[in-house]
Enzyme design. Structure first.
Site, PDB file in Angstrom:
ATOM      1  N   ASP A  26      20.333 -62.099   0.425  1.00  0.00           N
ATOM      2  CA  ASP A  26      20.385 -61.310  -0.814  1.00  0.00           C
ATOM      3  C   ASP A  26      19.440 -61.780  -1.916  1.00  0.00           C
ATOM      4  O   ASP A  26      19.507 -61.272  -3.017  1.00  0.00           O
ATOM      5  CB  ASP A  26      21.825 -61.330  -1.368  1.00  0.00           C
ATOM      6  CG  ASP A  26      22.739 -60.472  -0.538  1.00  0.00           C
ATOM      7  OD1 ASP A  26      22.220 -59.679   0.269  1.00  0.00           O
ATOM      8  OD2 ASP A  26      23.959 -60.593  -0.690  1.00  0.00           O
ATOM      9  N   SER A  59      26.006 -51.595   3.516  1.00  0.00           N
ATOM     10  CA  SER A  59      25.386 -52.877   3.867  1.00  0.00           C
ATOM     11  C   SER A  59      26.352 -53.831   4.558  1.00  0.00           C
ATOM     12  O   SER A  59      25.924 -54.860   5.059  1.00  0.00           O
ATOM     13  CB  SER A  59      24.797 -53.530   2.618  1.00  0.00           C
ATOM     14  OG  SER A  59      25.828 -53.830   1.713  1.00  0.00           O
ATOM     15  N   HIS A 109      29.394 -58.717  -0.356  1.00  0.00           N
ATOM     16  CA  HIS A 109      28.655 -59.280   0.776  1.00  0.00           C
ATOM     17  C   HIS A 109      29.307 -60.555   1.272  1.00  0.00           C
ATOM     18  O   HIS A 109      30.198 -61.104   0.619  1.00  0.00           O
ATOM     19  CB  HIS A 109      27.196 -59.554   0.391  1.00  0.00           C
ATOM     20  CG  HIS A 109      26.317 -58.332   0.443  1.00  0.00           C
ATOM     21  ND1 HIS A 109      25.022 -58.325   0.012  1.00  0.00           N
ATOM     22  CD2 HIS A 109      26.558 -57.065   0.882  1.00  0.00           C
ATOM     23  CE1 HIS A 109      24.503 -57.107   0.176  1.00  0.00           C
ATOM     24  NE2 HIS A 109      25.417 -56.327   0.689  1.00  0.00           N
TER      25      HIS A 109
END
Lengths: 197, 181
Positions: free
Chosen positions: B124, B58, B98
């Site tokens: 998210d 990701s 992230h």
């Protein structure tokens, strides 16, 4: 089956020692064991364990610190456990440093301290200190015996160096007799010096 | 009794009780050393997990699966948009790596922020716990400070095949216990 019987089966003192002849540590260990056998089992000296015990104590304390850190961190997750972790980590690495110093400056390859007790129990013991080394990739086994006479307080040293090929055959089987003879020569030379003086 | 015929146990069978104990200690010290290095890193970096492995794609092209990340989590460093953070979400075992998208700071020092994977098309919020809209400082495991590419692939393999992991651990453990110094 009684536990005595199991122990009897477990122990293999009589079995001939066979090692991987390219493994220097195994060679050295089995020769050292034989020296122990000669001095302690055959000659009846009393083995003194204090050097080994010192190492065991240092290691035990170090492992205890590590285990305590593990449990404490589990009970009080990280940010809370920080002060205790700092103490444990520092203590552990300090103990590892002490262990290194202990093995290289105190033990110095000594694998046996044997006491020859005075029969009457009056005079101090005669002390036999046996150390050895076998350099990596080398076949020469060095054995050094320090003998301290309890009465005269003199320190005498004798040593031999032989290729390990002298004691092991092609298959890596140790010839205990050859080793014992070499060691006895050394011991007798130290004993006879004692009588000369 | 087959056990008593095996030659590889000879070393162990010749040991006295001190040597046997030392053998166990030796094994314990290998484990302890690894443990104390890890705990030491925790103390130095302030992060409860100073090294993590990227498990998903990701964050491509910044990080790929198997990259090893070094984290720090110093209390006085503010979180800013653009930072790459590793955070935990309630109900998920594995932390997520992230990038910070939005940050709100209040005068009293409380912070809330939103994250998004570089390679994901949405933020998210779908990954957070149900009803959770923002992350807070307590959710942060650390911020990425450096990485080593691909090294962590070993960890991924171990996680994908747990049996392999246990087999290797048992073999190494037995070797240390049976082998003399």
């Amino acid at each position: 089956m009684s536990s005595r019987n199991v122990l009897y089966k477990w122990s293999i003192d009589d079995k001939p020692v066979k090692v991987d002849k390219w493994d220097g540590t195994a060679l050295k260990n089995s020769l050292d064991d034989s020296a122990k056998k000669v001095l302690v089992d055959k000659m009846g000296f009393i083995e003194s364990h204090h050097l080994m015990d010192g190492r065991l104590i240092i290691c035990t304390i170090a492992v205890a610190f590590a285990m305590f850190a593990l449990v404490w961190d589990y009970l009080k997750p990280f940010p809370l456990s920080r002060p205790i972790l700092i103490i444990c980590v520092l203590a552990y690495f300090i103990l590892m440093a002490i262990l290194t110093v202990y093995t290289s400056y105190r033990e110095k390859g000594i694998f046996l301290v044997a006491l020859d007790k005075d029969a009457a129990g009056v005079d101090p013991d005669n002390v036999w200190t046996v150390s050895s080394y076998l350099k990596k990739y080398d076949d020469i086994y060095h054995l050094i015996i320090d003998y301290k006479d309890g009465k005269k307080r003199g320190l005498r040293t004798a040593n031999f160096k032989h290729s390990v090929a002298k004691f092991f055959d092609d298959n890596g089987v140790l010839s205990y007799e050859i080793y014992e003879n070499e060691l006895k020569l050394l011991i007798n030379s130290l004993m006879s010096e004692k009588k000369d003086k | 009794m087959a056990l008593f015929e095996m030659d590889f146990l000879d070393d162990v069978r010749r040991m006295n009780k001190r040597q046997l104990y030392y053998q166990v200690l030796n094994f314990a010290m290998i484990v302890s050393s690894a443990l104390m290095i890890w705990k030491g890193l925790m103390v130095v970096t302030g992060s409860e997990s100073p090294i993590v492995v990227v498990l998903s794609g990701s964050m491509e092209p910044a990080f790929y699966r198997g990259d090893l990340l070094f984290l720090t989590n110093y209390k006085d460093e503010p979180i800013r948009a653009g930072d790459i953070v590793v955070f935990k979400v309630e109900g998920r075992d594995i932390p997520i790596v992230h990038r910070v998208l939005k940050v709100h700071e209040k005068k009293n020092g409380s912070v809330k922020f939103l994250t998004k994977g570089d390679n994901n098309s949405v933020d998210d919020r779908g990954l957070y716990a149900p009803g959770q809209l923002w992350l807070q400082k307590k959710d942060v495991v650390g911020r990425a400070r450096g990485f080593v590419p691909y090294v962590g692939i070993v960890t991924i393999l171990m996680n994908d095949y747990p049996k392999l992991k246990y087999a290797i651990l048992v073999c190494l453990g037995l070797f240390v216990l049976i082998h003399r110094e």
